[in-house]
Design a protein around this motif. Structure first.
Motif, PDB file in Angstrom:
ATOM      1  N   LEU A 525       0.728  -1.357  -0.039  1.00 35.66           N
ATOM      2  CA  LEU A 525       0.136  -0.063  -0.028  1.00 35.66           C
ATOM      3  C   LEU A 525       0.983   1.264   0.062  1.00 35.66           C
ATOM      4  CD1 LEU A 525      -2.786   1.215   0.239  1.00 35.66           C
ATOM      5  CD2 LEU A 525      -2.550   1.184   2.582  1.00 35.66           C
ATOM      6  N   LEU A 526       1.955   1.139   0.888  1.00 36.11           N
ATOM      7  CA  LEU A 526       2.711   2.471   0.682  1.00 36.11           C
ATOM      8  C   LEU A 526       3.481   2.657  -0.411  1.00 36.11           C
ATOM      9  CD1 LEU A 526       4.349   4.598   2.457  1.00 36.11           C
ATOM     10  CD2 LEU A 526       6.063   2.855   3.087  1.00 36.11           C
ATOM     11  N   ASN A 527       3.902   1.650  -1.279  1.00 32.68           N
ATOM     12  CA  ASN A 527       4.697   1.778  -2.472  1.00 32.68           C
ATOM     13  C   ASN A 527       3.701   2.179  -3.620  1.00 32.68           C
ATOM     14  OD1 ASN A 527       7.118   1.229  -4.065  1.00 32.68           O
ATOM     15  ND2 ASN A 527       5.723  -0.263  -5.180  1.00 32.68           N
ATOM     16  N   SER A 528       2.377   1.914  -3.704  1.00 29.20           N
ATOM     17  CA  SER A 528       1.397   2.210  -4.544  1.00 29.20           C
ATOM     18  C   SER A 528       1.092   3.646  -4.390  1.00 29.20           C
ATOM     19  CB  SER A 528       0.312   1.462  -4.505  1.00 29.20           C
ATOM     20  OG  SER A 528      -0.348   1.189  -3.211  1.00 29.20           O
ATOM     21  N   THR A 529       1.183   4.418  -3.235  1.00 31.30           N
ATOM     22  CA  THR A 529       0.497   5.679  -2.893  1.00 31.30           C
ATOM     23  C   THR A 529       1.593   6.503  -2.874  1.00 31.30           C
ATOM     24  OG1 THR A 529       0.383   4.936  -0.425  1.00 31.30           O
ATOM     25  CG2 THR A 529      -1.432   4.607  -1.957  1.00 31.30           C
ATOM     26  N   PHE A 530       2.903   6.091  -2.369  1.00 32.28           N
ATOM     27  CA  PHE A 530       3.787   7.305  -1.712  1.00 32.28           C
ATOM     28  C   PHE A 530       4.242   8.476  -2.783  1.00 32.28           C
ATOM     29  CE2 PHE A 530       6.645   4.836  -4.169  1.00 32.28           C
ATOM     30  CZ  PHE A 530       8.012   5.462  -4.358  1.00 32.28           C
ATOM     31  N   HIS A 531       3.756   8.218  -4.183  1.00 34.62           N
ATOM     32  CA  HIS A 531       3.910   9.232  -4.921  1.00 34.62           C
ATOM     33  C   HIS A 531       2.563  10.058  -5.432  1.00 34.62           C
ATOM     34  CE1 HIS A 531       7.990   9.251  -6.303  1.00 34.62           C
ATOM     35  NE2 HIS A 531       8.095   8.301  -6.637  1.00 34.62           N
ATOM     36  N   LYS A 532       1.602   9.644  -4.634  1.00 35.20           N
ATOM     37  CA  LYS A 532       0.222  10.182  -4.873  1.00 35.20           C
ATOM     38  C   LYS A 532      -0.170  11.207  -3.847  1.00 35.20           C
ATOM     39  CE  LYS A 532      -0.375   5.977  -7.676  1.00 35.20           C
ATOM     40  NZ  LYS A 532      -1.321   4.912  -7.952  1.00 35.20           N
ATOM     41  N   ILE A 533       0.215  10.904  -2.414  1.00 35.73           N
ATOM     42  CA  ILE A 533      -0.113  11.360  -1.343  1.00 35.73           C
ATOM     43  C   ILE A 533       0.864  12.787  -1.086  1.00 35.73           C
ATOM     44  CG2 ILE A 533      -0.704  11.134   0.975  1.00 35.73           C
ATOM     45  CD1 ILE A 533      -1.176   8.335   0.818  1.00 35.73           C
ATOM     46  N   PRO A 534       0.376  13.962  -0.545  1.00 34.93           N
ATOM     47  CA  PRO A 534       1.124  14.952  -0.145  1.00 34.93           C
ATOM     48  C   PRO A 534       2.389  14.561   0.867  1.00 34.93           C
ATOM     49  CG  PRO A 534      -0.923  15.873  -0.284  1.00 34.93           C
ATOM     50  CD  PRO A 534      -0.977  14.252  -0.490  1.00 34.93           C
ATOM     51  N   ARG A 535       3.197  14.792   0.649  1.00 30.24           N
ATOM     52  CA  ARG A 535       4.565  14.522   1.585  1.00 30.24           C
ATOM     53  C   ARG A 535       4.130  14.401   3.159  1.00 30.24           C
ATOM     54  NH1 ARG A 535       9.302  14.586  -0.228  1.00 30.24           N
ATOM     55  NH2 ARG A 535       8.230  13.649  -1.932  1.00 30.24           N
ATOM     56  N   LYS A 536       3.534  15.688   3.823  1.00 29.90           N
ATOM     57  CA  LYS A 536       3.634  15.965   5.089  1.00 29.90           C
ATOM     58  C   LYS A 536       2.310  14.713   5.600  1.00 29.90           C
ATOM     59  CE  LYS A 536       4.967  20.732   5.508  1.00 29.90           C
ATOM     60  NZ  LYS A 536       4.626  22.115   6.019  1.00 29.90           N
ATOM     61  N   LEU A 537       1.484  14.499   4.782  1.00 30.58           N
ATOM     62  CA  LEU A 537       0.334  13.800   5.020  1.00 30.58           C
ATOM     63  C   LEU A 537       0.667  12.382   5.205  1.00 30.58           C
ATOM     64  CD1 LEU A 537      -2.537  12.785   5.724  1.00 30.58           C
ATOM     65  CD2 LEU A 537      -2.943  13.200   3.161  1.00 30.58           C
ATOM     66  N   LEU A 538       1.650  11.796   3.989  1.00 29.53           N
ATOM     67  CA  LEU A 538       2.267  10.717   4.072  1.00 29.53           C
ATOM     68  C   LEU A 538       3.272  10.419   5.411  1.00 29.53           C
ATOM     69  CD1 LEU A 538       2.461   8.139   2.401  1.00 29.53           C
ATOM     70  CD2 LEU A 538       4.599   8.996   1.146  1.00 29.53           C
ATOM     71  N   GLN A 539       3.922  11.453   5.826  1.00 33.90           N
ATOM     72  CA  GLN A 539       4.935  11.360   6.831  1.00 33.90           C
ATOM     73  C   GLN A 539       4.192  11.025   8.163  1.00 33.90           C
ATOM     74  OE1 GLN A 539       7.102  14.917   7.086  1.00 33.90           O
ATOM     75  NE2 GLN A 539       8.807  13.735   6.011  1.00 33.90           N
ATOM     76  N   GLN A 540       2.716  11.598   8.315  1.00 36.00           N
ATOM     77  CA  GLN A 540       1.898  11.323   9.402  1.00 36.00           C
ATOM     78  C   GLN A 540       1.529   9.827   9.301  1.00 36.00           C
ATOM     79  OE1 GLN A 540       1.861  13.452  12.011  1.00 36.00           O
ATOM     80  NE2 GLN A 540       3.127  14.509  10.808  1.00 36.00           N
ATOM     81  N   ILE A 541       1.070   9.512   8.296  1.00 33.84           N
ATOM     82  CA  ILE A 541       0.599   7.830   7.921  1.00 33.84           C
ATOM     83  C   ILE A 541       1.805   7.208   8.436  1.00 33.84           C
ATOM     84  CG2 ILE A 541      -0.308   6.427   6.353  1.00 33.84           C
ATOM     85  CD1 ILE A 541      -1.489   8.862   4.670  1.00 33.84           C
ATOM     86  N   ILE A 542       2.909   7.357   7.995  1.00 31.36           N
ATOM     87  CA  ILE A 542       3.988   6.454   8.183  1.00 31.36           C
ATOM     88  C   ILE A 542       4.219   6.481   9.773  1.00 31.36           C
ATOM     89  CG2 ILE A 542       6.585   6.224   8.187  1.00 31.36           C
ATOM     90  CD1 ILE A 542       6.270   7.284   5.178  1.00 31.36           C
ATOM     91  N   LYS A 543       4.185   7.738  10.591  1.00 28.89           N
ATOM     92  CA  LYS A 543       4.206   7.815  11.810  1.00 28.89           C
ATOM     93  C   LYS A 543       3.319   6.673  12.565  1.00 28.89           C
ATOM     94  CE  LYS A 543       6.842  12.070  11.993  1.00 28.89           C
ATOM     95  NZ  LYS A 543       6.749  13.553  12.479  1.00 28.89           N
ATOM     96  N   ALA A 544       1.865   7.026  12.201  1.00 31.08           N
ATOM     97  CA  ALA A 544       1.053   6.340  12.996  1.00 31.08           C
ATOM     98  C   ALA A 544       0.854   4.768  12.688  1.00 31.08           C
ATOM     99  CB  ALA A 544      -0.346   6.921  12.276  1.00 31.08           C
ATOM    100  N   ASN A 545       1.558   4.288  11.482  1.00 23.39           N
ATOM    101  CA  ASN A 545       1.550   2.791  11.349  1.00 23.39           C
ATOM    102  C   ASN A 545       2.774   2.093  11.396  1.00 23.39           C
ATOM    103  OD1 ASN A 545      -1.234   1.978   9.604  1.00 23.39           O
ATOM    104  ND2 ASN A 545      -0.493   4.221   9.152  1.00 23.39           N
ATOM    105  N   TYR A 546       3.935   2.753  11.418  1.00 26.23           N
ATOM    106  CA  TYR A 546       5.209   2.287  11.771  1.00 26.23           C
ATOM    107  C   TYR A 546       5.628   2.893  13.142  1.00 26.23           C
ATOM    108  CZ  TYR A 546       5.385   0.343   7.152  1.00 26.23           C
ATOM    109  OH  TYR A 546       5.038  -0.211   5.645  1.00 26.23           O
TER     110      TYR A 546
END
Length: 631
Positions: A525-546
């Motif tokens: 899921l991360l690999n398929s979306t990491f170029h499509k989601i704004p960077r700051k939002l993606l970082q928050q998602i990563i922090k929440a899941n990892y």
């Protein structure tokens, strides 16, 4: 910075003293210059020289620029004294144009061969960033404009760039005007007998020049770092890079290899090996732009990588290269620390880089057959992540207390405990007889120590997993982040449980997690979306899941001593550590070299943290050795 200011103040004091001394000595001559008769004699002497005087001064100016180490100010002052402020300025600029045209043309024709013939190789290499700069025009203007920078050497350097001669002559001449004008003004006012004005101008320009010299290196370093910021070479990030970068405020993404070497490394060979390694993994000389998520080439070289007698605890990956090597020279040995960015690679990738580095050190002209491969997409093909294990579901709400307390301590501790070769071989053999891996055995010992220390009966451990083992990459160099994680290995440890009972539980759980590809959870899921989601939002998602757990574990594995060696010396001790953990986090790291196993933890904190860390390592070691000795 403090040393720079002190040096400038010292230079200024010496300069003021010289000005006062010279003024006192030459005061009678300055008085003569105020006499109209003396001024008339000077004008007559200049008129008698005619065109030969102009040619002589012009020749001196040309010679001064061609022979780069001759200072130009005396010639410029002489020009002003003989031909006035404007006349001297024009004469000097004509000399600059002629000399610069000659040098520029020779540099264009002979290229770097001329540079190496005139200047040391180290000096030329230190200007590599300008040779490759996309903003060479702006940087050249700045360096020619500011006093104290090596302008005449710059003429040789710029000659090997893509800049045209017309553009260079225009910007260098314009940039030189303030400096040349101040010098010719000093000469002209001296000739007219306005020695007060001469001294004031001389004093002001001298102070400016000394300041330029004092900040010379910092000015050049600033230009070097900012010259390529907009149009520099960049490499796109991979999704797993972001996982490491997202938590940098809590766990700064670094790894270290600590080496004790009998003998001394050849530093020049090591630098050459770094340079060659950058052809395969160019990012090692790049900085990392945390905002854009890109590795960026700002012109760093091998000289920025290899350090001597400097503590290598931490460095800013946004301004420094992704690899740093510190060499501490002792009487009969070298203590070497090799640090590498965890954003660039993982533990296995770090090992691959170490093997590549030693190969290029031992065989400088080796033709390494592989290019580096960083993409994770091929490792996701035909992988179907299955549901969680029963143990994971049952332990979802379980939390493990930290092994050490919160503190504001800022001391750095690298704590180790070693298992001898004889004991490690026995440990390996017994693990094999019990159909378990060494990783299972280490996790078992660690979890039992945690349970006993914190008086709990359920332990949760995250366990990294090398995704390379699930793909076919034996023919590739993969200095990259290709590590997944079994996020929650749940281990129940009752007081009556023996080591073997805990080991059986750990082994079964690990086999279930592997068969279900749980180390891939979330990566697709991360690999398929990491170029499509704004960077700051993606970082928050990563922090929440990892999430980073306060207690963690990593097994770097075996460091192959046949691949990692230096022919002119002997590696006596080697182990790999993770980054330094802020309180209260604790990570057990394990690595093996020549069948000597090193248990390690790297902590930031206070002396009490060191005691706790050493205690935990010794308890894990005791668990392992006690099990080896049981029948």
């Amino acid at each position: 910075m403090k040393k720079t200011y002190k040096r400038i103040i010292l230079y200024c004091l010496v300069f003021v003293g010289l000005v006062i001394s010279i003024t006192a000595i030459l005061f009678p001559h300055f008085q003569k210059l105020s006499d109209p008769v003396c001024q008339a004699e000077i004008r007559e002497w200049v008129n008698r020289m005619g065109i030969m005087g102009v040619i002589a001064v012009l020749g001196l100016q040309i010679l001064q620029i061609i022979i780069a180490f001759i200072p130009g100010e005396p010639v410029e002052i002489l020009s002003g004294a003989l031909y006035g402020t404007v006349g001297g300025l024009l004469l000097c600029l004509i000399g600059c144009l002629i000399a610069s045209s000659l040098i520029f043309s020779l540099s264009k024709h002979f290229g770097k061969k001329l540079l190496y013939a005139l200047f040391s190789k180290e000096k030329v290499q230190s200007w590599k960033w300008l040779q490759d700069s996309k903003k060479c025009t702006m940087v050249t203007f700045i360096l020619f404009f500011i006093p104290g920078t090596p302008k005449d050497m710059l003429t040789y350097i710029v000659g090997v760039t893509d800049m045209s001669i017309n553009k260079f002559l225009l910007i260098s001449s314009l940039a030189r005007i303030p400096s040349v004008l101040s010098s010719t003004m000093i000469g002209a006012t001296m000739r007219r007998g306005d020695w007060e004005i001469s001294i004031i101008v001389f004093f002001i320009t001298g102070i400016i020049g000394i300041t330029g010299i004092g900040f010379n290196e910092k000015i050049i370093d600033f230009c070097r770092r900012h010259s390529n910021r907009e149009n520099c070479t960049e490499t796109d990030y991979q999704c797993m890079d972001l996982v490491e970068a997202a938590h940098r405020h809590k766990i700064y993404p670094l790894m270290y290899c600590h080496i004790e070497i009998k003998g001394q490394l050849d530093i020049n060979r090591l630098k050459t090996a770094i340079q060659q390694a950058s052809h395969y993994v160019p990012e090692i000389l790049y900085t990392y732009n945390f905002r854009l998520g890109k590795f960026t080439d700002i012109g760093l070289t091998k000289d920025d990588v290899v350090l001597q007698e400097k503590t290598l605890l931490d460095w800013d990956l946004s301004v420094k290269p992704q690899v740093q090597i510190n060499i501490s020279r002792q009487e009969k040995q070298d203590i070497v620390t090799i640090g590498m960015s965890h954003i660039l690679t993982d533990g296995e990738g770090f090992l691959q880089f170490l093997y590549l580095l030693s190969l290029l050190y031992n065989e400088p002209y080796a033709d390494f057959p592989y290019s580096n491969y960083r993409a994770i997409t091929p490792f996701l093909e035909n992988i179907h992540v299955q549901k969680q294990t029963e143990q994971t579901r049952q332990g979802k709400r379980t939390k493990i207390p930290p092994l050490r307390n919160f503190s504001s301590g800022t001391d750095y501790f690298c704590i180790v405990s070693k298992i001898s070769r004889e004991d490690f071989l026995l440990l390996h053999a017994k693990a094999k007889r019990n159909h378990s891996t060494l990783n299972d055995v280490f996790m078992t010992a660690y979890s039992r120590v945690i349970a006993r220390t914190k008086d709990i009966d359920t332990v949760i451990l995250p366990c990294p997993a090398d995704l390379r083992r699930f793909g076919h990459v034996t023919d590739k160099l993969t200095v990259a982040n290709l590590t997944g994680i079994y996020r929650r290995i749940v281990i129940e440890i009752k007081p009556q449980h023996t080591f073997l009972e805990t080991l059986s539980q750990v082994h079964i759980e690990m086999e279930l997690q592997k068969s279900r590809y749980r180390c891939y959870a979330g990566i697709k899921l991360l690999n398929s979306t990491f170029h499509k989601i704004p960077r700051k939002l993606l970082q928050q998602i990563i922090k929440a899941n990892y999430r980073i757990l306060p207690v963690s574990y990593t097994n770097i594995g075996r460091i192959n001593h046949q691949k990692f060696r230096f022919n002119d010396c002997i590696i006596e001790n080697c182990y790999i550590t993770g980054t330094y953990r802020l309180p209260p986090d604790f990570q057990l790291s394990i690595s093996t070299f020549q069948d000597v196993c090193t248990l390690n933890c790297t902590l930031i904190g206070q002396p009490e943290d060191e005691r706790i860390g050493q205690y935990i390592l010794e308890q894990v070691k005791k668990e392992l050795l006690d099990w080896v000795q049981t029948k």
